[in-house]
Structures are given as structure tokens and as C-alpha cells.
Write an enzyme that holds these catalytic residues in place. Structure first.
Site, PDB file in Angstrom:
ATOM      1  N   LEU A 288       7.092   5.753  -7.206  1.00  0.00           N
ATOM      2  CA  LEU A 288       7.915   6.823  -6.640  1.00  0.00           C
ATOM      3  C   LEU A 288       9.319   6.795  -7.236  1.00  0.00           C
ATOM      4  O   LEU A 288       9.863   5.723  -7.530  1.00  0.00           O
ATOM      5  CB  LEU A 288       7.985   6.648  -5.120  1.00  0.00           C
TER       6      LEU A 288
ATOM      7  N   HIS B  78       1.225  -3.931   0.702  1.00  0.00           N
ATOM      8  CA  HIS B  78       0.915  -4.395  -0.652  1.00  0.00           C
ATOM      9  C   HIS B  78       0.034  -5.643  -0.531  1.00  0.00           C
ATOM     10  O   HIS B  78       0.330  -6.528   0.275  1.00  0.00           O
ATOM     11  CB  HIS B  78       2.210  -4.717  -1.399  1.00  0.00           C
TER      12      HIS B  78
HETATM   13  C1  GAR Z   1      -5.114  -1.870   0.038  1.00  0.00           C
HETATM   14  O1  GAR Z   1      -5.592  -3.154  -0.272  1.00  0.00           O
HETATM   15  C2  GAR Z   1      -3.617  -1.797  -0.148  1.00  0.00           C
HETATM   16  O2  GAR Z   1      -2.955  -2.981   0.200  1.00  0.00           O
HETATM   17  C3  GAR Z   1      -3.510  -1.546  -1.626  1.00  0.00           C
HETATM   18  O3  GAR Z   1      -4.550  -0.637  -1.916  1.00  0.00           O
HETATM   19  C4  GAR Z   1      -5.608  -0.838  -0.986  1.00  0.00           C
HETATM   20  C5  GAR Z   1      -5.913   0.491  -0.340  1.00  0.00           C
HETATM   21  O4  GAR Z   1      -7.063   0.411   0.453  1.00  0.00           O
HETATM   22  N1  GAR Z   1      -2.222  -1.010  -1.971  1.00  0.00           N
HETATM   23  C6  GAR Z   1      -1.592  -1.286  -3.112  1.00  0.00           C
HETATM   24  O5  GAR Z   1      -2.070  -1.953  -3.997  1.00  0.00           O
HETATM   25  C7  GAR Z   1      -0.220  -0.644  -3.244  1.00  0.00           C
HETATM   26  N2  GAR Z   1       0.566  -1.326  -4.232  1.00  0.00           N
HETATM   27  P1  GAR Z   1      -7.351   1.555   1.498  1.00  0.00           P
HETATM   28  O6  GAR Z   1      -7.264   2.889   0.749  1.00  0.00           O
HETATM   29  O7  GAR Z   1      -8.762   1.283   1.961  1.00  0.00           O
HETATM   30  O8  GAR Z   1      -6.356   1.442   2.597  1.00  0.00           O
END
Ligand code: GAR
Length: 224
Positions: A93, A109
Site C-alpha cells: 500500500l 502477518h
Molecule cells: C494468512 O495466513 C495471513 O496471515 C496472510 O495471508 C493468509 C491469508 O489467509 N497474510 C499475509 O501474508 C500478509 N502479509 P486467509 O485469506 O485465509 O485469511
């Protein structure tokens, strides 16, 4: 009643956990909208089936980050959010966007920040030989995967774990700490003090997911 807007890019399991907790725990909040940057984000169907407004702002339709972020902010602000919740929203962003939502935008995260910002966090933790791994809920600042920490979860790293195994166990903890952190915000219990977060009244801002069986298996298997 606080308005929450949740941004997703894909599966949306964290969004789902927040939607369910908001309803089951009767938070003084409503999920005003779920917005995705991809029309095929699977989580949109869950939101729609729960009567939540959905919108798509497709990043591929915009010439650059600034144009996309401006359109996204316009859509978000149409729902008058008190809090913007990034739940697997896989976009870098712009500073202007982040500043606009300063103090009212959370992210989760999948690492114990400040270790391992960016992608492939589970593999990064394995490669670094970490014995503990986890997830972090934080206020969003212009620096990627950085900002005042609201809650963290940890899991043990076991012999034989690969990135997928770690991701699955960390995700279970995400589904606990993210709704909890959002509820704290909704209840007006979070205060920002420089780079740190205060929760009042206090309660544990961490979760360690390790049951007795897991611990026994770990010790027996590895002589740890
Ligand atoms: C989750 O593990 C979240 O922590 C990660 O993506 C996944 C989304 O899962 N986020 C990141 O990596 C952001 N930097 P979800 O769509 O099932 O909630």
C-alpha cells in the site's frame, strides 16, 4: 456501533473468523463491507452469503499503485469505516493510503514480527532454524509488515515440519488472535503510545498453541 471494512485477496478464512466472532460475541460493531482486489477472491462468496455487502476493486484495472489505492480508499470510505481490517490482503500500500487510515487499520502477518516481513514467512522461519514461529496483528504503518503490535501467537517448530505444516498451524492461531484484537479495538481498549500498544484493562496479548500431546511428541521425538 462501529463499522468494520475487511479487505481480502483470496480465501478469507481470517475474515470468516472475524465475521463469526462479531456475530457470536455480539460485538458493538457491524461488518459494513468485505472488499477484494481480485474478482475471484473465494471469501467474497462467504461474505455475500452472510448478507454482507461486497465490492471488488481490481488492481489490474489501474495504471499504478497510487490510482488503485485512490479508488480503493474511495470505495472503503463509502462504508464510513471506524476500522479497516486487512485479512490476507496481498497488496503493498502507498504511504498516502496508509496515512489516511493511520491508527484505524490493522493487519495480520504470518510471522513473529519484526522477524520475516514479506512473503514465504514459513519457509523463512524454517531456513533460519527458528524453534518458535507464529503470527502478529499490528497497526499498519507505511513500512511493509511493520507497526505497533496488538497481539502475537506462537507455535513450536517441530522436526519434519515443512512450510505447509507450519502455515496450517499458524493459521489456527490467527483465527484466535485476529478476532480478539479486532474486538479490543471495537471496545475502545487499544491505545497507541508511540510505537507501542496499550490494552486496557490488560489481558494476555499473546497465545501459544502447544497442547500436552504436542509437547510430549516433540520431546519424545527429538530429545529436545
Ligand atoms: C494468512 O495466513 C495471513 O496471515 C496472510 O495471508 C493468509 C491469508 O489467509 N497474510 C499475509 O501474508 C500478509 N502479509 P486467509 O485469506 O485465509 O485469511
Amino acid at each position: 456501533m462501529k463499522n468494520l471494512v475487511i479487505l481480502i485477496s483470496g480465501r478469507g478464512s481470517n475474515m470468516e473468523a472475524i465475521v463469526r466472532a462479531c456475530a457470536h460475541e455480539a460485538w458493538p460493531a457491524r461488518i459494513a463491507a468485505v472488499i477484494a482486489n481480485r474478482p475471484d477472491a473465494a471469501g467474497l462468496a462467504f461474505a455475500a452469503s452472510h448478507g454482507i455487502a461486497t465490492a471488488v476493486v481490481d488492481h489490474r484495472q489501474y495504471p499504478d499503485r497510487a490510482a488503485f489505492d485512490a479508488a480503493l480508499a474511495q470505495t472503503i470510505d463509502g462504508y464510513a469505516p471506524d476500522l479497516v481490517v486487512l485479512a490476507g490482503f496481498m497488496r503493498v500500500l502507498t504511504e498516502g493510503f496508509v496515512t489516511h487510515y493511520s491508527g484505524r487499520m490493522l493487519n495480520i502477518h504470518p510471522s513473529l514480527l519484526p522477524s520475516f516481513p514479506g512473503l514465504k514467512t514459513h519457509q523463512q522461519a524454517l531456513d533460519a532454524g527458528c524453534r518458535v514461529h507464529g503470527a502478529t496483528v499490528h497497526f499498519v504503518t507505511p513500512t511493509l509488515d511493520h507497526g505497533p503490535i496488538v497481539a502475537q501467537s506462537g507455535i513450536p517448530v517441530r522436526a519434519g515440519d515443512d512450510a505447509a505444516a507450519l502455515a496450517a498451524r499458524v493459521l489456527k492461531t490467527e483465527h484466535v488472535i485476529y478476532p480478539r484484537a479486532v474486538r479490543w479495538f471495537v471496545e475502545g481498549r487499544l491505545a497507541l503510545d508511540g510505537g507501542r500498544v496499550t490494552l486496557s484493562p490488560p489481558e494476555p496479548q499473546w497465545l501459544f498453541l502447544d497442547d500436552v500431546n504436542e509437547a510430549q511428541a516433540h520431546n519424545a521425538g527429538e530429545g529436545a
